[in-house]
Design a protein around this motif. Structure first.
Motif, PDB file in Angstrom:
ATOM      1  N   LYS A   7     -60.853 -29.115 -79.187  1.00  0.00           N
ATOM      2  CA  LYS A   7     -60.790 -28.765 -80.607  1.00  0.00           C
ATOM      3  C   LYS A   7     -59.515 -29.318 -81.236  1.00  0.00           C
ATOM      4  CE  LYS A   7     -61.433 -24.890 -83.737  1.00  0.00           C
ATOM      5  NZ  LYS A   7     -61.685 -23.463 -83.859  1.00  0.00           N
ATOM      6  N   LEU A   8     -58.404 -29.187 -80.535  1.00  0.00           N
ATOM      7  CA  LEU A   8     -57.132 -29.715 -81.034  1.00  0.00           C
ATOM      8  C   LEU A   8     -57.211 -31.231 -81.197  1.00  0.00           C
ATOM      9  CD1 LEU A   8     -54.205 -29.106 -81.821  1.00  0.00           C
ATOM     10  CD2 LEU A   8     -53.593 -29.414 -79.405  1.00  0.00           C
ATOM     11  N   PHE A   9     -57.785 -31.917 -80.212  1.00  0.00           N
ATOM     12  CA  PHE A   9     -57.937 -33.373 -80.313  1.00  0.00           C
ATOM     13  C   PHE A   9     -58.829 -33.753 -81.487  1.00  0.00           C
ATOM     14  CE2 PHE A   9     -60.796 -36.960 -79.393  1.00  0.00           C
ATOM     15  CZ  PHE A   9     -59.896 -37.981 -79.616  1.00  0.00           C
ATOM     16  N   SER A  10     -59.949 -33.064 -81.629  1.00  0.00           N
ATOM     17  CA  SER A  10     -60.883 -33.422 -82.703  1.00  0.00           C
ATOM     18  C   SER A  10     -60.274 -33.199 -84.084  1.00  0.00           C
ATOM     19  CB  SER A  10     -62.203 -32.658 -82.560  1.00  0.00           C
ATOM     20  OG  SER A  10     -62.004 -31.279 -82.737  1.00  0.00           O
ATOM     21  N   GLN A  11     -59.345 -32.264 -84.179  1.00  0.00           N
ATOM     22  CA  GLN A  11     -58.700 -32.009 -85.470  1.00  0.00           C
ATOM     23  C   GLN A  11     -57.539 -32.957 -85.745  1.00  0.00           C
ATOM     24  OE1 GLN A  11     -57.659 -27.854 -85.412  1.00  0.00           O
ATOM     25  NE2 GLN A  11     -59.766 -27.190 -85.792  1.00  0.00           N
ATOM     26  N   THR A  12     -56.853 -33.402 -84.686  1.00  0.00           N
ATOM     27  CA  THR A  12     -55.656 -34.218 -84.884  1.00  0.00           C
ATOM     28  C   THR A  12     -55.869 -35.697 -84.570  1.00  0.00           C
ATOM     29  OG1 THR A  12     -54.859 -33.876 -82.624  1.00  0.00           O
ATOM     30  CG2 THR A  12     -54.163 -32.271 -84.308  1.00  0.00           C
ATOM     31  N   GLY A  13     -56.777 -35.994 -83.656  1.00  0.00           N
ATOM     32  CA  GLY A  13     -56.979 -37.372 -83.226  1.00  0.00           C
ATOM     33  C   GLY A  13     -55.854 -37.873 -82.329  1.00  0.00           C
ATOM     34  N   ASN A  14     -55.041 -36.967 -81.832  1.00  0.00           N
ATOM     35  CA  ASN A  14     -53.894 -37.323 -80.996  1.00  0.00           C
ATOM     36  C   ASN A  14     -54.370 -37.786 -79.620  1.00  0.00           C
ATOM     37  OD1 ASN A  14     -51.755 -36.958 -79.009  1.00  0.00           O
ATOM     38  ND2 ASN A  14     -50.589 -36.027 -80.677  1.00  0.00           N
ATOM     39  N   ILE A  15     -53.999 -39.020 -79.254  1.00  0.00           N
ATOM     40  CA  ILE A  15     -54.465 -39.593 -77.991  1.00  0.00           C
ATOM     41  C   ILE A  15     -53.907 -38.841 -76.784  1.00  0.00           C
ATOM     42  CG2 ILE A  15     -52.645 -41.333 -77.839  1.00  0.00           C
ATOM     43  CD1 ILE A  15     -56.323 -41.790 -76.815  1.00  0.00           C
ATOM     44  N   ASP A  16     -52.679 -38.329 -76.892  1.00  0.00           N
ATOM     45  CA  ASP A  16     -52.111 -37.554 -75.778  1.00  0.00           C
ATOM     46  C   ASP A  16     -52.922 -36.289 -75.516  1.00  0.00           C
ATOM     47  OD1 ASP A  16     -50.009 -39.318 -75.182  1.00  0.00           O
ATOM     48  OD2 ASP A  16     -48.756 -38.432 -76.766  1.00  0.00           O
ATOM     49  N   THR A  17     -53.414 -35.681 -76.568  1.00  0.00           N
ATOM     50  CA  THR A  17     -54.248 -34.490 -76.418  1.00  0.00           C
ATOM     51  C   THR A  17     -55.557 -34.851 -75.737  1.00  0.00           C
ATOM     52  OG1 THR A  17     -53.277 -33.577 -78.435  1.00  0.00           O
ATOM     53  CG2 THR A  17     -55.279 -32.536 -77.635  1.00  0.00           C
ATOM     54  N   TYR A  18     -56.128 -36.016 -76.096  1.00  0.00           N
ATOM     55  CA  TYR A  18     -57.365 -36.474 -75.455  1.00  0.00           C
ATOM     56  C   TYR A  18     -57.137 -36.732 -73.966  1.00  0.00           C
ATOM     57  CZ  TYR A  18     -61.399 -39.247 -74.206  1.00  0.00           C
ATOM     58  OH  TYR A  18     -62.518 -39.711 -73.579  1.00  0.00           O
ATOM     59  N   LEU A  19     -56.024 -37.376 -73.643  1.00  0.00           N
ATOM     60  CA  LEU A  19     -55.715 -37.653 -72.236  1.00  0.00           C
ATOM     61  C   LEU A  19     -55.521 -36.361 -71.453  1.00  0.00           C
ATOM     62  CD1 LEU A  19     -53.346 -40.715 -72.663  1.00  0.00           C
ATOM     63  CD2 LEU A  19     -55.738 -40.717 -71.930  1.00  0.00           C
ATOM     64  N   LEU A  20     -54.895 -35.369 -72.065  1.00  0.00           N
ATOM     65  CA  LEU A  20     -54.754 -34.059 -71.435  1.00  0.00           C
ATOM     66  C   LEU A  20     -56.130 -33.440 -71.204  1.00  0.00           C
ATOM     67  CD1 LEU A  20     -53.129 -31.634 -70.432  1.00  0.00           C
ATOM     68  CD2 LEU A  20     -52.990 -30.862 -72.824  1.00  0.00           C
ATOM     69  N   PHE A  21     -57.004 -33.542 -72.203  1.00  0.00           N
ATOM     70  CA  PHE A  21     -58.364 -33.022 -72.070  1.00  0.00           C
ATOM     71  C   PHE A  21     -59.078 -33.657 -70.880  1.00  0.00           C
ATOM     72  CE2 PHE A  21     -62.879 -33.778 -72.921  1.00  0.00           C
ATOM     73  CZ  PHE A  21     -63.339 -32.475 -72.936  1.00  0.00           C
ATOM     74  N   LYS A  22     -58.987 -34.976 -70.759  1.00  0.00           N
ATOM     75  CA  LYS A  22     -59.667 -35.680 -69.667  1.00  0.00           C
ATOM     76  C   LYS A  22     -59.082 -35.274 -68.311  1.00  0.00           C
ATOM     77  CE  LYS A  22     -62.612 -38.129 -70.108  1.00  0.00           C
ATOM     78  NZ  LYS A  22     -64.054 -37.800 -70.132  1.00  0.00           N
ATOM     79  N   GLU A  23     -57.775 -35.085 -68.248  1.00  0.00           N
ATOM     80  CA  GLU A  23     -57.146 -34.662 -67.002  1.00  0.00           C
ATOM     81  C   GLU A  23     -57.619 -33.267 -66.604  1.00  0.00           C
ATOM     82  OE1 GLU A  23     -52.685 -33.744 -65.308  1.00  0.00           O
ATOM     83  OE2 GLU A  23     -52.920 -35.150 -66.971  1.00  0.00           O
ATOM     84  N   LEU A  24     -57.659 -32.358 -67.565  1.00  0.00           N
ATOM     85  CA  LEU A  24     -58.140 -31.000 -67.286  1.00  0.00           C
ATOM     86  C   LEU A  24     -59.604 -31.009 -66.881  1.00  0.00           C
ATOM     87  CD1 LEU A  24     -56.442 -29.096 -70.234  1.00  0.00           C
ATOM     88  CD2 LEU A  24     -55.830 -28.957 -67.806  1.00  0.00           C
TER      89      LEU A  24
END
Length: 47
Positions: A7-24
């Motif tokens: 949800k945070l990634f979809s709202q911000t588009g922050n690539i670091d958040t996406y990478l964290l999501f994929k790691e989790l």
């Protein structure tokens, strides 16, 4: 935690958040596979 990170990634588009999501996501998958393997070993013990 996955839902929040996505949800945070979809709202911000922050690539670091996406990478964290994929790691989790990958860690979750590894944990599930390990649990399945442990259950299989309990059901069919190797001697």
């Amino acid at each position: 935690m996955l839902e929040f990170t996505w949800k945070l990634f979809s709202q911000t588009g922050n690539i670091d958040t996406y990478l964290l999501f994929k790691e989790l996501e990958r860690e979750n998958q590894d944990t599930a596979e390990k649990k399945e393997q442990e259950i299989a070993e309990i059901d069919y013990p190797v001697f």
